[in-house]
Design a protein around this motif. Sequence first.
Motif, PDB file in Angstrom:
ATOM      1  N   GLN A 279       0.224   9.864  -1.059  1.00 46.07           N
ATOM      2  CA  GLN A 279      -1.078   9.987  -1.722  1.00 46.07           C
ATOM      3  C   GLN A 279      -0.945  10.717  -3.048  1.00 46.07           C
ATOM      4  O   GLN A 279      -0.099  11.584  -3.205  1.00 46.07           O
ATOM      5  N   GLN A 280      -1.799  10.374  -3.983  1.00 47.58           N
ATOM      6  CA  GLN A 280      -1.974  11.102  -5.235  1.00 47.58           C
ATOM      7  C   GLN A 280      -0.716  11.211  -6.087  1.00 47.58           C
ATOM      8  O   GLN A 280      -0.485  12.191  -6.757  1.00 47.58           O
TER       9      GLN A 280
ATOM     10  N   ARG B 171      -5.603   5.224  -5.049  1.00 48.44           N
ATOM     11  CA  ARG B 171      -4.696   6.031  -4.222  1.00 48.44           C
ATOM     12  C   ARG B 171      -3.779   6.916  -5.066  1.00 48.44           C
ATOM     13  O   ARG B 171      -3.051   7.737  -4.532  1.00 48.44           O
TER      14      ARG B 171
ATOM     15  N   SER C 112      -3.060   9.516  -8.522  1.00 50.91           N
ATOM     16  CA  SER C 112      -3.704  10.430  -9.473  1.00 50.91           C
ATOM     17  C   SER C 112      -3.442   9.986 -10.909  1.00 50.91           C
ATOM     18  O   SER C 112      -4.181  10.343 -11.818  1.00 50.91           O
TER      19      SER C 112
ATOM     20  N   GLU D  61       0.857  -1.192   0.000  1.00 50.85           N
ATOM     21  CA  GLU D  61       0.000   0.000   0.000  1.00 50.85           C
ATOM     22  C   GLU D  61       0.891   1.239   0.000  1.00 50.85           C
ATOM     23  O   GLU D  61       1.775   1.378   0.843  1.00 50.85           O
TER      24      GLU D  61
END
Length: 139
Positions: A85-86, A102, A104, A81
């Motif tokens: 983020q992004q 998770r 972009s 994971e």
Amino acid sequence: MTRVEFYVLSSTSSADRLRAACQLASKAWRHGMPVFLRCADEAQCAEVDELLWRFKAETFVPHSLYRDDPLAPVVLGLNDEPAAQQGLLINLDPSLSPFIERFSRVIEIVNQEPEQLHSSRENFRTYRQRGYDPQRVEL
């Protein structure tokens, strides 16, 4: 929604595919985007790790294996994971990441090796079935 692109190479060389992944990771990092480079297995992680050290003599790409530093600018991992983020996911695994939402942006790198073409076509269909609009980019 996550932007999905399939970068298509004209060669059958797996080395060209890994080199393209390193170039894309370097470009994204230079533009300030966190990168998660998802490899197919530990051996490929080691190969990409080594390639990132030497693929461009004049450029250093700060990277780390996920287990060593999950927040490095460029992270090499498997089905981990993402900690950032992004960012950008460069997917070298034949299957889709369980963490697509998770990111972009997702890039799948396709060469002309028959098995790789088959898994990429399956991934393209799966992205569409999930509501994404994958785009094809010729390299």
